[in-house]
Design a protein around this motif. Structure first.
Motif, mmCIF file in Angstrom:
data_model
loop_
_atom_site.group_PDB
_atom_site.id
_atom_site.type_symbol
_atom_site.label_atom_id
_atom_site.label_comp_id
_atom_site.label_asym_id
_atom_site.label_seq_id
_atom_site.Cartn_x
_atom_site.Cartn_y
_atom_site.Cartn_z
ATOM 1 N N LYS A 65 0.738 -1.322 0.022
ATOM 2 C CA LYS A 65 -0.924 -0.008 -0.340
ATOM 3 C C LYS A 65 0.549 0.899 0.006
ATOM 4 O O LYS A 65 1.554 1.297 1.042
ATOM 5 C CB LYS A 65 -0.809 -0.070 1.663
ATOM 6 C CG LYS A 65 -1.916 -1.207 1.418
ATOM 7 C CD LYS A 65 -2.782 0.113 1.490
ATOM 8 C CE LYS A 65 -4.545 -1.129 1.654
ATOM 9 N NZ LYS A 65 -4.131 -2.437 2.266
ATOM 10 N N THR A 66 0.327 2.363 -0.916
ATOM 11 C CA THR A 66 1.390 3.090 -1.589
ATOM 12 C C THR A 66 1.076 4.435 -2.111
ATOM 13 O O THR A 66 0.429 3.861 -3.159
ATOM 14 C CB THR A 66 3.327 2.748 -1.647
ATOM 15 O OG1 THR A 66 3.653 4.099 -1.564
ATOM 16 C CG2 THR A 66 2.992 2.275 -2.659
ATOM 17 N N ASP A 79 -1.731 1.830 -11.118
ATOM 18 C CA ASP A 79 -0.985 1.794 -10.207
ATOM 19 C C ASP A 79 0.456 1.761 -10.117
ATOM 20 O O ASP A 79 1.189 1.695 -9.942
ATOM 21 C CB ASP A 79 -0.829 0.741 -9.303
ATOM 22 C CG ASP A 79 -2.247 0.487 -8.241
ATOM 23 O OD1 ASP A 79 -2.920 1.455 -9.084
ATOM 24 O OD2 ASP A 79 -3.047 -0.792 -8.476
#
Ligand SMILES: *Cc1c(COP(=O)(O)O)cnc(C)c1O
Length: 351
Positions: free
Chosen positions: A160-161, A182
């Protein structure tokens, strides 16, 4: 005798793809010429290039914000080409060190950005994918090797970033669904799950280019290839054609979603045997096991020869482990049929 090709790469291609490629090598669409003898500026090849690109876009849902390129030099060239084009020397970029290929990417990219190794599983001989690491919020990009071809681990859950991923997906692109948005960039040598050796696929978000702040040689600048539709110079005509055939095959089988289900079924069958057969054991952490490259050992290495000779008799090839790991590695890319995995499992049962 039918061969069951478990080679890590160059790897298995569907039978129908090989037949069509063989026909095109001799006489492309009854033109009396091999595709290998035809101009890369011909209408025929232009059509092939366009179709291949549109298949990549369709199968992976790639929007117009991204360019799709077919380049040469293998994934190994992308280790530095991606960094050279995408990163400013001040950009903080995180690299996850999960195997041989990640380490090579780090070695090359460190010259073009403020590179931080987020975490490494090197001390455990890369038998797992690191989990407990933080991605600083100012980090712009995170480089990941989605599947570790040599050691047999795979990133199942993307971290998660807010940073964009730059990913080497050489050995699992088209094997599972992805959210392309993403990613800033994806690269893959074709010879594992895309097509034959000689071409690399690059998918790059166009608006991220032009910020590197350095001179980039013409041939190494993604913008050159974007402007010329991957035909600035002579592209690898034949490998691109076979890639097109392979993507058409994936589409005909139901696309990436269907490949994902098929690949999971193959992997389950083999891992179940590894876990249930007392003679065998897997070499990596269970939760990180690759769906593409299954690494395993015989608990008693004295049986290795017997196993290999039984494999050979059954038509199973390419099963020997990478020299840095030993043991065995069964690579089960998209084109591998469940029946080939059944064959391997039957040999394991017969030991
Ligand atoms: C095979 C492989 C490479 C190297 O690819 P080349 O096309 O031979 O340069 C890089 N990364 C991964 C994950 C691979 O599996």
């Amino acid at each position: 005798m039918k061969k069951h090709n478990f080679s890590a790469g160059p790897a298995i291609l569907p039978e129908s793809v090989k037949k069509k490629a063989a026909a095109a090598a001799l006489n492309y669409r009854n033109k009396g010429l091999s595709l290998m003898e035809m101009s890369h500026r011909s209408d025929d090849f232009t059509k092939i290039l366009e179709t291949t690109e549109s298949l990549v876009r369709e199968l992976l849902s790639v929007s117009d914000d991204y360019a799709v390129l077919f380049l040469t030099g293998g994934a190994s060239t992308q280790f530095f080409m991606s960094a050279l084009n995408m990163f400013n020397s001040k950009d903080q970029v995180g690299y996850l060190d999960t195997g041989t290929w990640s380490a090579k990417a780090i070695k090359e990219a460190q010259h073009y950005c403020d590179l931080k190794v987020l975490a490494s599983s090197k001390e455990k001989n890369y038998t797992s994918v690191p989990r407990d690491y933080k991605i600083p919020s100012r980090m712009k990009y995170v480089h990941l090797t989605s599947n570790n071809t040599v050691f047999g681990t795979q990133i199942k859950k993307w971290p998660k970033t807010k940073a964009l991923f730059v990913a080497d997906m050489s050995s699992d692109i088209f094997s599972r669904k992805l959210n392309i948005n993403d990613f800033g960039l994806i690269y893959a040598g074709a010879q594992k799950n895309v097509g034959p050796a000689g071409v690399s696929l690059v998918i790059v978000k166009k608006k991220l280019l032009g910020r590197a702040g350095r001179h980039i040689p013409t041939m190494l600048d993604y913008r050159t290839h974007i402007a010329k539709g991957s035909a600035f110079n002579t592209p690898p005509v034949f490998p691109i054609y076979v890639t097109m055939l392979n993507l058409l095959w994936i589409k005909s089988k139901g696309g990436v979603k269907a490949m994902e289900a098929r690949n999971k079924a193959k992997a389950k069958m083999l891992y179940d045997e590894i876990d249930n057969n007392p003679l065998f054991q897997g070499t990596v952490a269970k939760r990180d096991r690759s769906v593409m490259n299954v690494t395993f050992l015989l608990k008693d290495a004295k049986l290795d020869k017997k196993f290999l000779s039984k494999c050979k008799k059954a038509g199973i090839v390419g099963i020997k482990g990478h020299r840095s790991v030993g043991g065995f590695r069964a690579s089960m890319y998209n084109a591998m049929e469940l029946s080939s995995v059944k064959k391997l499992v039957s040999v394991m049962k017969s030991m």
